[in-house]
Structures are given as structure tokens and as C-alpha cells.
Design an enzyme around this catalytic site. Structure first.
Site, PDB file in Angstrom:
ATOM      1  N   SER A 151      -3.419  -3.410   0.645  1.00 29.49           N
ATOM      2  CA  SER A 151      -2.000  -4.289   0.956  1.00 29.49           C
ATOM      3  C   SER A 151      -2.287  -5.731   1.268  1.00 29.49           C
ATOM      4  O   SER A 151      -3.212  -6.072   2.468  1.00 29.49           O
ATOM      5  CB  SER A 151      -1.425  -3.683   2.212  1.00 29.49           C
ATOM      6  OG  SER A 151      -0.182  -4.071   2.481  1.00 29.49           O
TER       7      SER A 151
ATOM      8  N   ALA B 209       0.710  -1.417   0.043  1.00 32.64           N
ATOM      9  CA  ALA B 209       0.131   0.049   0.011  1.00 32.64           C
ATOM     10  C   ALA B 209       0.975   1.044  -0.003  1.00 32.64           C
ATOM     11  O   ALA B 209       0.451   2.246  -0.547  1.00 32.64           O
ATOM     12  CB  ALA B 209      -1.002  -0.059   1.155  1.00 32.64           C
ATOM     13  N   THR B 210       2.117   1.156   0.420  1.00 33.08           N
ATOM     14  CA  THR B 210       2.748   2.610   0.502  1.00 33.08           C
ATOM     15  C   THR B 210       3.001   2.754  -1.002  1.00 33.08           C
ATOM     16  O   THR B 210       2.831   3.875  -1.418  1.00 33.08           O
ATOM     17  CB  THR B 210       4.160   2.173   1.236  1.00 33.08           C
ATOM     18  OG1 THR B 210       3.820   1.841   2.541  1.00 33.08           O
ATOM     19  CG2 THR B 210       5.164   3.294   1.199  1.00 33.08           C
TER      20      THR B 210
ATOM     21  N   CYS C 264       4.209   2.077  10.905  1.00 35.12           N
ATOM     22  CA  CYS C 264       5.074   2.822  10.136  1.00 35.12           C
ATOM     23  C   CYS C 264       5.722   4.024  10.943  1.00 35.12           C
ATOM     24  O   CYS C 264       6.668   4.592  10.609  1.00 35.12           O
ATOM     25  CB  CYS C 264       4.614   3.357   8.672  1.00 35.12           C
ATOM     26  SG  CYS C 264       3.715   2.082   7.850  1.00 35.12           S
TER      27      CYS C 264
ATOM     28  N   HIS D 163      -0.708  -8.194   3.140  1.00 38.22           N
ATOM     29  CA  HIS D 163      -0.497  -8.630   4.531  1.00 38.22           C
ATOM     30  C   HIS D 163      -1.199  -8.143   5.698  1.00 38.22           C
ATOM     31  O   HIS D 163      -1.327  -8.570   6.571  1.00 38.22           O
ATOM     32  CB  HIS D 163       0.980  -8.226   5.229  1.00 38.22           C
ATOM     33  CG  HIS D 163       1.366  -6.794   5.190  1.00 38.22           C
ATOM     34  ND1 HIS D 163       1.529  -6.346   6.416  1.00 38.22           N
ATOM     35  CD2 HIS D 163       1.484  -5.730   4.522  1.00 38.22           C
ATOM     36  CE1 HIS D 163       1.767  -5.110   6.451  1.00 38.22           C
ATOM     37  NE2 HIS D 163       1.857  -4.684   5.225  1.00 38.22           N
TER      38      HIS D 163
HETATM   39  N1  PMP Z   1      -2.214   2.586   4.643  1.00 35.93           N
HETATM   40  C1  PMP Z   1      -2.734   2.036   5.782  1.00 35.93           C
HETATM   41  C2  PMP Z   1      -4.021   2.735   6.367  1.00 35.93           C
HETATM   42  C3  PMP Z   1      -2.156   1.303   6.693  1.00 35.93           C
HETATM   43  O1  PMP Z   1      -2.412   0.871   7.866  1.00 35.93           O
HETATM   44  C4  PMP Z   1      -0.622   0.801   6.142  1.00 35.93           C
HETATM   45  C5  PMP Z   1       0.053  -0.200   6.746  1.00 35.93           C
HETATM   46  N2  PMP Z   1       0.452   0.265   8.103  1.00 35.93           N
HETATM   47  C6  PMP Z   1      -0.440   1.239   4.914  1.00 35.93           C
HETATM   48  C7  PMP Z   1      -1.185   2.205   3.933  1.00 35.93           C
HETATM   49  C8  PMP Z   1       1.106   0.785   4.279  1.00 35.93           C
HETATM   50  O2  PMP Z   1       0.918  -0.314   3.710  1.00 35.93           O
HETATM   51  P1  PMP Z   1       2.132  -1.224   3.419  1.00 35.93           P
HETATM   52  O3  PMP Z   1       2.654  -2.179   4.693  1.00 35.93           O
HETATM   53  O4  PMP Z   1       1.560  -2.456   2.509  1.00 35.93           O
HETATM   54  O5  PMP Z   1       2.974  -0.557   2.628  1.00 35.93           O
END
Ligand code: PMP
Length: 388
Positions: A201, A71-72, A325, A203
């Protein structure tokens, strides 16, 4: 002492089938889908099937699915890709104060590149007002990005209402939704909501890490951020991560099929936990029964989040503070501050996130642990905590 994992909003344990598929595909289908021989063709077929599977789980077309590394990347691709592609029409873009860092910082970067950004405030429950979104939209607004479910508090945004108002106000403004914490927990209807771009995402729904989906509605053009290959309709150059993609499609189907049961079961556990938390002196709730079922956030003002988290870990309960994060940053939660919480409340937020494996007995153990930790820390509360 047994450990109980309460951090499903940070990451989930993959399904057994997912682990098996990753290993099988790595062993058998190592060909490059861009190669012309049989091994490459077979790998290409697997990706096609995975794309169809993900599309059907979301009720969209296979051509609207772009595979990403998570998702990032999906959020960066959607936001920067849309803003750059449509900058000849305008350079005004809108988001909220409570987005995940991958959305928030994409907007900050665009601001540094000369875009005008409106960061919308939220109310004390963390909700954005759909009318406020609509009234900020101008002729030169090309993009609105609002998350479905907040990753710290579980607050659900009125996505359908926002989508509908946007289409009335300015149908050309694109609507991006970070759906990471909503998929599998709440029902999703991208067409009905008027969503143009939607990030997931793997995971977070018991798939492998390092893979995700960006839904790009048919007809929406994006400037690619990764160039140098024609993979993913030219939107993301690079050899596809086939084992993860195939396993993610499986996890998506399994999670989608279990969504209603998940909602009912986990809501019951969550409601019970909320009830208990209300009875513990000193605890301030940041989530309620209307939040997404899997996230419960509370503050214990006067005690830094880390202290509470470590004390719970000593009792076998693995919880977190804010988003994985940004949890290593010793700063108050931006989300809680935006909701109007005090500095002390925003510095002491704890996030419990529930998964489909949890039972009443697990919740009972958690409640006992929280009660004990709160009692034990009570004499050490520091009122008027200093801003560091
Ligand atoms: N958006 C949201 C709302 C999330 O909770 C997260 C993960 N903490 C992300 C984006 C980023 O996802 P990824 O770990 O796949 O980069």
C-alpha cells in the site's frame, strides 16, 4: 504546543516529490491510457514507466505488477482471486489469527462461501510456527496467506522458512504475503522466499493514498474481482489512477533506497524507547528488539487504550491503539488475545509507530509524556475490567 505524529503504521506523510508529481501528472497527463490519441499514449507511457519502476524496486518483472487502490483491495484480490480460480483443485485455505482485517475477513467470507479455512495460532511473541504451517498443508490446500510484519505489534513472521517448507510439502499451494508493514523497513526478496502474491500500500511508504501494488508471480492465475475492462492484464478493470501510480513508483524507489538507513536509525530510537518503557511501573511490552523497527506496542492493564491515547494527545503525542481500520471498535485487540495476553492487557494496547523524521529529542518528549500519563492514571486503574 507542538504535535508529534507517532502513527506511521497507520499512514505516512508523503514525500514532497510525491505531492509535486501528483499535481503535475493531474495537470499535464489527464488523458485516458486506453485512448488512441497522443494524450492517451503519453499517459500509457507513464504507467509503463511506473510499472517498470515498481518492478525494479521489488526485483521482479513489470508484467508481474498489478496496480490496485491499496492493500485492502490487493489482499481481497489475491485471496479471493486465488481461492476462486483454483477451487477445482481444492477448497482448503490457510491463514493466521493475527492478520489485518482485509485478509481475515476475506477468509471469513470464503468460509461462508463453502471454503474450509484453517486459522493458525501464534506464540506469545505473535509468531507463526513454519512447521505448523507446513503440517496443515494438504493436497487440496490451494492458498496460504501470512503477513510479513504485524501492523499492531511489529512482529516479523518467518516468511522465508514458511515459503521454503511450503515448496517442499506441496509446490502448487500458492503463498500470499501481506507486505504492507514490511516494505521499506526490512529487506524483501520475493523470489528467494518463494512468494507468489505480495500486497503493498503506497500510503505506508510515503506515497499517496488510494493506490497500491499487488505482485502476481508470472504463471499465477487469479479470478478477477472487478470485470468490465482489459486494464491491468484483465485483473482489474477500470481507468488507471495515473497521478497516484506515477507518484507511488517514485515513493517506492525513494523508500527502497533508504531502507537500510531507516532500519539502523529507527532501531536505535526504538531500542531506547523500549528500555524506558521497561522502567515504567505497570507497563507490559508487546514488542521487543526483534520486532520490526518502526512499531512499539505496550499495554497498561486496567486502563482502556482510548483513555491513554487521549491523555497522550493532550500532551501533543499522536499515537494509536490497534490497526487504524479497527481502532474505532471498542473491543480488545484480537492480535494481543491471540498472543495469550489477558483481557485487560488486550484492552489497553497502545501502538507507537516511528518514522524517518523522528529524532532523539522527539523520543525523549514521548518518553516524558508516557511516564507522566502512566503516573497520572495509576490511581484510576481498574483491575478485573469487565467484558462489555
Ligand atoms: N494490511 C496491513 C498489514 C495494514 O497495516 C493495512 C493498513 N492498516 C492494510 C493491509 C490496508 O491497507 P490500505 O489502507 O491500503 O487499504
Amino acid at each position: 504546543m507542538s504535535l508529534i505524529y507517532w502513527d506511521h503504521a497507520a499512514s505516512t506523510p508523503p514525500y514532497e516529490d510525491v505531492i509535486r508529481i501528483v499535481s503535475e501528472v493531474m495537470k499535464e497527463h489527464y488523458g485516458n491510457p486506453s485512448s488512441m490519441h497522443g494524450l492517451g499514449e503519453n499517459a500509457g507511457k507513464l504507467i509503463r514507466r511506473a510499472r517498470e519502476g515498481c518492478a525494479s524496486s521489488l526485483g521482479v518483472k513489470p508484467a508481474e505488477i498489478v496496480f490496485t487502490s491499496g492493500a485492502t483491495e490487493g489482499n481481497n484480490m489475491a485471496i479471493k482471486g486465488a481461492a476462486l480460480q483454483h477451487m477445482s483443485r481444492g477448497k482448503h485455505i490457510i491463514t493466521t489469527e493475527i492478520e489485518h482485517a482485509s485478509v481475515y475477513e476475506s477468509f471469513v467470507q470464503l468460509q461462508q462461501w463453502g471454503f474450509e479455512v484453517t486459522f493458525l495460532p501464534v506464540n506469545s511473541r505473535g509468531e507463526v510456527d513454519p512447521v505448523a504451517v507446513s503440517s496443515e498443508i494438504r493436497k487440496d490446500t490451494t492458498l496460504v496467506s501470512i503477513m510479513h510484519v504485524n501492523n499492531e505489534t511489529g512482529t516479523i513472521q518467518p516468511i522465508e522458512a514458511i515459503g521454503k517448507l511450503m515448496k517442499v510439502k506441496h509446490p502448487r499451494t500458492l503463498f500470499h504475503v501481506d507486505g504492507v508493514q514490511g516494505f521499506g523497513k526490512l529487506s524483501v526478496d520475493l523470489r528467494k522466499w518463494g512468494v507468489d502474491l505480495y500486497t503493498l500500500s503506497s500510503h505506508k511508504f510515503r506515497g499517496p493514498k488510494g493506490v497500491g501494488v499487488l505482485y502476481v508471480r508470472e504463471g499465477v492465475a487469479l479470478t478477477p474481482l472487478l470485470t468490465g475492462g482489459s486494464q491491468e492484464q484483465g485483473l482489474r478493470a477500470g481507468t488507471e489512477n495515473i497521478p497516484q501510480i506515477v507518484a507511488m513508483a517514485k515513493a517506492m524507489r525513494m523508500t527502497g533506497e533508504r531502507q537500510e538507513t531507516f532500519h539502523v536509525r529507527v532501531s536505535l530510537l526504538r531500542n531506547r524507547l523500549l528500555q524506558t518503557l521497561r522502567e515504567i511501573p505497570g507497563i507490559v511490552l508487546n514488542s521487543d528488539e526483534d520486532s520490526a523497527p518502526h512499531i512499539v506496542n505496550f499495554s497498561y492493564p486496567g486502563m482502556k487504550s482510548e483513555v491513554f491515547v487521549h491523555a497522550l494527545e493532550e500532551m501533543g503525542m499522536l499515537v494509536s491503539t490497534k490497526s487504524a481500520c479497527s481502532s474505532k471498535l471498542a473491543e480488545p485487540s484480537k492480535v494481543l488475545l491471540s498472543m495469550g495476553r489477558t483481557f485487560e492487557e488486550a484492552s489497553s494496547g497502545i501502538r507507537i509507530s516511528i518514522g524517518d523524521c523522528h529524532t532523539e529529542d522527539d523520543i525523549e518528549q514521548l518518553e516524558y509524556a508516557i511516564r507522566s500519563v502512566a503516573e497520572r492514571l495509576q490511581p484510576f486503574l481498574q483491575r478485573g475490567m469487565k467484558r462489555s
